[in-house]
Design an enzyme around this catalytic site. Structure first.
Site, PDB file in Angstrom:
ATOM      1  N   SER A  67      56.794  13.297   1.598  1.00  0.00           N
ATOM      2  CA  SER A  67      55.514  13.170   0.792  1.00  0.00           C
ATOM      3  C   SER A  67      55.682  12.032   0.120  1.00  0.00           C
ATOM      4  O   SER A  67      56.608  11.491  -0.188  1.00  0.00           O
ATOM      5  CB  SER A  67      55.445  14.560  -0.212  1.00  0.00           C
ATOM      6  OG  SER A  67      56.121  14.263  -1.231  1.00  0.00           O
ATOM      7  N   LYS A  68      54.355  11.490  -0.314  1.00  0.00           N
ATOM      8  CA  LYS A  68      54.136  10.389  -1.086  1.00  0.00           C
ATOM      9  C   LYS A  68      54.843  10.640  -2.369  1.00  0.00           C
ATOM     10  O   LYS A  68      55.495   9.511  -2.948  1.00  0.00           O
ATOM     11  CB  LYS A  68      52.709   9.927  -1.243  1.00  0.00           C
ATOM     12  CG  LYS A  68      52.395   8.889  -1.719  1.00  0.00           C
ATOM     13  CD  LYS A  68      51.130   8.395  -1.102  1.00  0.00           C
ATOM     14  CE  LYS A  68      50.154   8.353  -2.240  1.00  0.00           C
ATOM     15  NZ  LYS A  68      48.822   8.074  -1.921  1.00  0.00           N
ATOM     16  N   ARG A  69      54.471  11.588  -3.056  1.00  0.00           N
ATOM     17  CA  ARG A  69      55.059  11.828  -4.374  1.00  0.00           C
ATOM     18  C   ARG A  69      56.597  11.458  -4.603  1.00  0.00           C
ATOM     19  O   ARG A  69      57.177  10.973  -5.221  1.00  0.00           O
ATOM     20  CB  ARG A  69      54.569  13.421  -4.910  1.00  0.00           C
ATOM     21  CG  ARG A  69      53.609  13.017  -5.986  1.00  0.00           C
ATOM     22  CD  ARG A  69      53.642  13.844  -7.086  1.00  0.00           C
ATOM     23  NE  ARG A  69      54.217  15.224  -6.884  1.00  0.00           N
ATOM     24  CZ  ARG A  69      53.586  16.443  -6.782  1.00  0.00           C
ATOM     25  NH1 ARG A  69      52.288  16.293  -7.297  1.00  0.00           N
ATOM     26  NH2 ARG A  69      54.139  17.581  -6.579  1.00  0.00           N
TER      27      ARG A  69
END
Ligand code: GLU
Length: 460
Positions: A217-219
């Site tokens: 995920s980007k986070r």
């Protein structure tokens, strides 16, 4: 007689890739685009791309540009005229009207007591079952979805409505997308049926996992999920395509290297795995190197030369790179890289310094295992210098240097002599063999570095 190829072709295949331009094109989406592309090409069908920008606030032109240029870089050409959902309000409005007129949708207050009116889908509250090409039979009881919202107003359709209308009008036959969309499918099936349209076949791809098996995920994982990160690092698009194709799919053999045409020939949705696919950059690096090896020498030379000259260290230290030096260095450097950006890493770490400038080191480091007498080692090195001086400029080649020194080294302690030679030339614990290093550096530079070592030992 029909050929095998013909038999496995489907009647008609239309796939689609409908990204939302709310972020940079990421690895998961590229893999989805690639599988849609491969499946369509495999079956002689069409691959469509459209931009899903119903979320106006989060959609950005820059992201759209990033997505489209990423597809282009990888060679994923599409057969549609590109459209944006924001340009098709009229079309969605007429479909909303049809749903409302047919009793499948109705206007209602968004929340109890609110004035704003939204359009809700009238949920028939039944069990929906579909056959997913990857997951098999999937069954949902839609009751819990209640009467879900399909438009914020007549002019603001939401994802579920827009996606169904577009897929229906484009006559999409196969919806191939990430597993995170599987829970959207029952809603979309209900809307499709309410519009009286045929259902596409669904295939939900396994998630892509980080090496620790957490969801990518980007986070959590930052920029490493964006495709352009890999482009910037200097990966080849062919290697990227090859690597992504193997994220969740394999041909059922051990084979790992496939050109785009070979992927099209071999691709088969029934061989896509159900479990998550682990993203492993080491594997990408390995695949990339396989592709680098196939490049013409000239290309390799110009890429490495550009990468090297582009480093800060090169500029700051005022190094120069003659054509002769780059020619000689090429095999040495090429052996150590998997992707062009490795050159910058090597340069930054200081590991390439000795190719361009004489090393600085402590004299004691010239001793192989334990320190012995200075005099003895300086004599040995002086002897080596004298032997090398016997070689002319033209004879100063790796194999001649080796012939010249090997017998001497064998009789005076191979480890001692070779270590000292190498260290005097490079100042490093690890490097290519001293004969190769001496050849790359050239006669005069090598003799000068060796003489400097003799001087250091004598001064002790
Ligand atoms: N716009 C959606 C997304 O980017 C598309 C999902 C779908 O394929 O239906 O996730």
């Amino acid at each position: 007689m029909k050929s095998k190829m013909k038999e496995s072709r489907m009647e008609r295949v239309i796939t689609r890739f409908p990204p939302s331009p709310t972020g940079l094109l990421h690895i998961g989406n590229v893999r989805t685009a690639l599988f849609n592309f491969l499946f369509a090409r495999r079956h002689g069908g069409q691959f469509l791309v459209r931009i899903e920008d119903t979320d106006r606030a989060r959609s950005k032109k820059d992201y759209e540009d990033d997505i489209l240029s990423g597809l282009e870089w990888l060679g994923l050409s599409y057969d549609s005229k590109l459209w944006r959902q924001s340009e098709r309000t009229e079309i969605y409005r007429s479909h909303l009207r049809r749903l409302i007129d047919g009793g499948h949708a109705y206007l209602s207050a968004e929340e109890e007591g609110e004035r704003r009116e939204v359009v809700r889908f009238k949920n028939p509250n039944r069990v929906v079952s579909f056959t997913d090409l990857i997951r098999g039979t999937v069954t949902f009881d839609t009751t819990e979805l209640k009467d879900f919202i399909i438009a914020r107003s007549a002019d603001e359709p939401l994802y579920h409505l827009a996606v169904v209308v577009d897929d229906t009008l484009s006559e999409v036959t196969h919806v191939i997308r990430g597993e995170d969309h599987i829970s959207n499918t029952p809603r979309q099936i209900l809307i499709t049926e309410a519009l009286g349209a045929p259902l596409p076949t669904y295939a939900h791809l396994p998630l892509i996992l980080a090496p620790d098996r957490s969801k990518l995920s980007k986070r959590e994982h930052g920029e490493i999920i964006a495709l352009r990160h890999y482009k910037a690092k200097g990966y080849l698009p062919e290697a990227m395509v090859n690597f992504l194709a193997l994220l969740g799919w394999n041909p059922g053999t051990e084979r790992e290297i496939f050109s785009m045409d070979e992927l099209i020939e071999a691709f088969d949705l029934s061989k896509v795995q159900k479990s998550g696919a682990v993203f492993n950059e080491e594997k990408l690096r390995w695949i990339n190197r396989e592709y680098l090896k196939q490049l013409p020498q000239e290309k390799i030379k110009s890429e490495i030369e550009t990468a090297l000259k582009g480093t800060r260290r090169f500029a700051l230290r005022g190094w120069s790179l003659s054509d002769e030096l780059i020619e000689k260095l090429l095999p040495v450097l090429f052996e150590r890289i998997h992707v062009w950006s490795d050159i910058a890493k090597l340069a930054k770490s200081g590991e390439l310094d000795y190719w361009f400038e004489a090393p600085q080191y402590e004299t004691d480091k010239l001793y192989w295992k334990e320190k012995k007498e200075n005099v003895a080692l300086s004599r040995l090195l002086q002897e080596a210098v004298s032997l090398l001086e016997g070689l002319s400029e033209g004879e100063f080649r790796a194999h001649r240097i080796k012939e010249t020194l090997m017998q001497f080294a064998e009789s005076h302690g191979r480890g001692e002599v070779l270590w000292a030679l190498r260290f005097a030339l490079t100042g490093k614990d690890k490097s290519p063999d001293p004969f190769t290093v001496a050849w790359v550096l050239g006669r005069s530079e090598s003799l000068s570095r060796l003489s400097e070592a003799v001087r250091k030992l004598s001064n002790k």
